[in-house]
Design an enzyme around this catalytic site. Sequence first.
Site, PDB file in Angstrom:
ATOM      1  N   HIS A 118      22.582   3.400 -22.047  1.00  0.00           N
ATOM      2  CA  HIS A 118      21.549   4.029 -22.532  1.00  0.00           C
ATOM      3  C   HIS A 118      21.069   5.137 -21.553  1.00  0.00           C
ATOM      4  CE1 HIS A 118      18.308   2.009 -20.368  1.00  0.00           C
ATOM      5  NE2 HIS A 118      19.089   0.909 -20.590  1.00  0.00           N
ATOM      6  N   ASP A 119      20.891   6.255 -21.894  1.00  0.00           N
ATOM      7  CA  ASP A 119      20.192   7.229 -21.445  1.00  0.00           C
ATOM      8  C   ASP A 119      20.826   7.726 -19.977  1.00  0.00           C
ATOM      9  OD1 ASP A 119      17.648   7.464 -22.781  1.00  0.00           O
ATOM     10  OD2 ASP A 119      17.429   5.244 -22.146  1.00  0.00           O
ATOM     11  N   GLY A 136      21.698   1.706 -17.251  1.00  0.00           N
ATOM     12  CA  GLY A 136      20.728   2.717 -17.954  1.00  0.00           C
ATOM     13  C   GLY A 136      20.113   3.748 -16.824  1.00  0.00           C
TER      14      GLY A 136
END
Length: 182
Positions: A118-119, A136
């Site tokens: 994520h991200d 992440g």
Amino acid sequence: MSRVDPRAAVSCPVPDGCTVEPFAVIGPEVVLSPGVIVGAHACIAGRTTLGRDVRIGPGAVIGTDPQDLKYEGEDTALEIGDRTVVREFANISKGTTATGRTTVGSDCLIMAYAHIAHDCRVGTRVIMANAVNLAGHVEVGRGVGEVDGVGHALGDGELHRVHVVAERVVQRPRPVEDLLPG
């Protein structure tokens, strides 16, 4: 004209020039651009946008919920740039509310079994070796070749080679140009 195998489950529009192979699953919020090829048994979910001529390998899992305990189903996204190749069984998660999206630039090669969490922000022309895991919030600049593994929240520069880095860089990796003859 697009080619969608009748055994695939596709819930989004499929533009001309796309191919979807058997048993692929593509969700209703996915945006496919012309020329996308989705391999057999691949899963593409969430608010995911695939650029022109992207190739998704067999068994890849793209745009699913992030593996982050803070994630509570918020509306976040994944964007993959033009001509990027995601090989078999790779996994790329959508973002969290921290940034709202995960992005992979154009002309990247994400090899088999790689994971982009994520991200993350992966720049253009990045090559990620087999089974690499980006935790992440990792940023990998444009032109980084042969990423072997990067820990949480590491911001890498551009045009470098990164080998198994966890949590912090003690010495900045040498630019790829320094490794070339001449």
